[in-house]
Design an enzyme around this catalytic site. Structure first.
Site, PDB file in Angstrom:
ATOM      1  N   ASP A 264      -5.453  51.987  27.002  1.00 37.08           N
ATOM      2  CA  ASP A 264      -4.905  53.268  26.618  1.00 37.08           C
ATOM      3  C   ASP A 264      -4.850  53.822  26.370  1.00 37.08           C
ATOM      4  O   ASP A 264      -5.833  53.290  24.460  1.00 37.08           O
ATOM      5  CB  ASP A 264      -2.950  52.718  26.510  1.00 37.08           C
TER       6      ASP A 264
ATOM      7  N   ASP B 110      -7.892  59.690  28.034  1.00 33.01           N
ATOM      8  CA  ASP B 110      -6.868  60.430  27.630  1.00 33.01           C
ATOM      9  C   ASP B 110      -6.990  62.217  27.463  1.00 33.01           C
ATOM     10  O   ASP B 110      -8.329  62.308  25.771  1.00 33.01           O
ATOM     11  CB  ASP B 110      -6.233  60.206  26.426  1.00 33.01           C
TER      12      ASP B 110
ATOM     13  N   GLU C 211      -4.334  61.868  32.248  1.00 32.66           N
ATOM     14  CA  GLU C 211      -3.337  62.855  31.980  1.00 32.66           C
ATOM     15  C   GLU C 211      -3.084  63.715  31.588  1.00 32.66           C
ATOM     16  O   GLU C 211      -3.806  64.672  31.922  1.00 32.66           O
ATOM     17  CB  GLU C 211      -3.046  62.760  30.123  1.00 32.66           C
TER      18      GLU C 211
ATOM     19  N   HIS D 126       6.032  60.186  22.148  1.00 26.72           N
ATOM     20  CA  HIS D 126       5.837  59.007  21.521  1.00 26.72           C
ATOM     21  C   HIS D 126       6.752  58.901  20.295  1.00 26.72           C
ATOM     22  O   HIS D 126       6.567  59.517  19.566  1.00 26.72           O
ATOM     23  CB  HIS D 126       4.291  59.271  21.485  1.00 26.72           C
TER      24      HIS D 126
ATOM     25  N   GLY E  96       6.090  56.598  25.891  1.00 27.45           N
ATOM     26  CA  GLY E  96       7.395  57.040  24.708  1.00 27.45           C
ATOM     27  C   GLY E  96       8.147  56.846  25.611  1.00 27.45           C
ATOM     28  O   GLY E  96       9.369  57.632  26.086  1.00 27.45           O
ATOM     29  N   GLY E  97       8.155  55.943  26.729  1.00 21.23           N
ATOM     30  CA  GLY E  97       9.555  55.275  27.669  1.00 21.23           C
ATOM     31  C   GLY E  97      10.673  54.995  26.492  1.00 21.23           C
ATOM     32  O   GLY E  97      11.640  55.032  26.737  1.00 21.23           O
TER      33      GLY E  97
ATOM     34  N   ASN F 127       5.762  53.493  29.810  1.00 19.86           N
ATOM     35  CA  ASN F 127       4.953  52.737  28.562  1.00 19.86           C
ATOM     36  C   ASN F 127       5.916  52.814  27.900  1.00 19.86           C
ATOM     37  O   ASN F 127       6.808  53.495  27.242  1.00 19.86           O
ATOM     38  CB  ASN F 127       3.743  53.300  28.168  1.00 19.86           C
TER      39      ASN F 127
ATOM     40  N   THR G  77       7.589  51.404  21.107  1.00 22.15           N
ATOM     41  CA  THR G  77       8.324  51.640  19.542  1.00 22.15           C
ATOM     42  C   THR G  77       9.609  50.246  20.043  1.00 22.15           C
ATOM     43  O   THR G  77       9.618  50.003  19.179  1.00 22.15           O
ATOM     44  CB  THR G  77       8.500  53.005  19.512  1.00 22.15           C
TER      45      THR G  77
END
Length: 279
Positions: free
Chosen positions: A82, A104, A134, A174, A203-204, A225, A228
């Protein structure tokens, strides 16, 4: 052996109306918990090694850990890099046995992002692996501000890079610890109208669960993704394990107690995305 590529798990998700979680890994305990959850739910998963994880554990070690878990699993497991920031990062991951890499270039000018992502996609495909790119920039809660994905630029990016999945910025962030106001659906639909590549939401954790479920079933978003909320589950379980007996000092004994709570949290995510019972 069920080591899988990005295309092998995202293709069925897109066709059948569910999404696969990209699970942010930090250590052996969470990796094991994620695979245990996938086995219990009969779901595909993507194990992800991001920059923080790679700063803590060398890439070849992570590749060996991911492959060991995947080869012992009976469900598809993708070994994914990632936020690789260079062609060299991605080549090193492929050499270490990863089956998917994300380059990225989201902070770069459009043409440079396209050129570098296309080079990484060619490198990955020649190794039999997948590639995610991205377009637009997904910001950070309390940090860098997002730049929303332009649908026309997304169409060009998908067409000229040959990526297998495309991360987009449509209101996601994120490192959100609580769900935000939801994603920008008009922008999403405009992107979908011009592209046919599977879409990815970084930042799902900050996307409300009901919207995640709905979009997994009804949009081209095939990968969310999630980091957190699972790190928070790990932290809560670790604090409970330590506080239960402050005299304990055996790290293996303490860390083992995080695996079941993290696996349960991961199982809930798999069900929410509609991935359960797919394999």
């Amino acid at each position: 052996m069920t080591l899988a590529t990005l295309t092998e798990v995202l293709g069925p998700a897109l066709r059948e109306g569910y999404a696969v979680p990209g699970l942010v890994c930090l250590g052996w305990e969470d990796m094991r918990a994620y695979v245990a959850a996938a086995e219990a739910e009969r779901a595909p998963i993507i194990l992800q090694a991001g920059p923080g994880c790679r700063a803590h554990t060398p890439l070849p070690v992570l590749g060996a850990m991911f492959r060991h878990l995947a080869e012992a699993a009976s469900v598809p497991v993708v070994a994914h890099l990632d936020h690789g920031t260079s062609r060299e990062d991605c080549r090193a991951a492929l050499d270490a046995g990863f089956t998917s890499v994300m380059f990225d270039g989201s902070r770069l000018p459009l043409q440079q992002n396209i050129d570098l992502t296309a080079a990484v996609a060619e490198l990955a495909h020649s190794a039999g692996a997948g590639c995610e790119g991205e377009i637009g920039f997904v910001g950070y809660a309390g940090g860098a501000t997002s730049a929303g994905t332009d649908p026309e630029e997304a169409a060009r990016f998908a067409r000229e890079t040959g990526v297998d999945a495309m991360a987009i910025s449509i209101g996601n962030l994120h490192l959100q610890e609580t769900p935000g106001g939801g994603l920008d659906l008009p922008r999403l639909r405009a992107i979908e109208a011009l592209t046919d590549v599977p879409l990815v939401i970084h930042g799902g954790s900050g996307v409300p669960a009901d919207q995640r479920a709905s979009l997994a079933a009804t949009s081209r978003i095939a990968k969310f993704n999630i980091g957190t909320e699972l790190r928070m589950a790990f932290g809560a379980a670790l604090r409970e394990a330590v506080n239960r007996d402050p005299a304990r000092f055996d790290r293996i004994e303490i860390l083992r107690e995080t695996e079941t709570p993290v696996a349960l949290a991961c199982r809930a995510i798999l069900r929410n995305l509609g991935a359960s019972g797919r394999v």
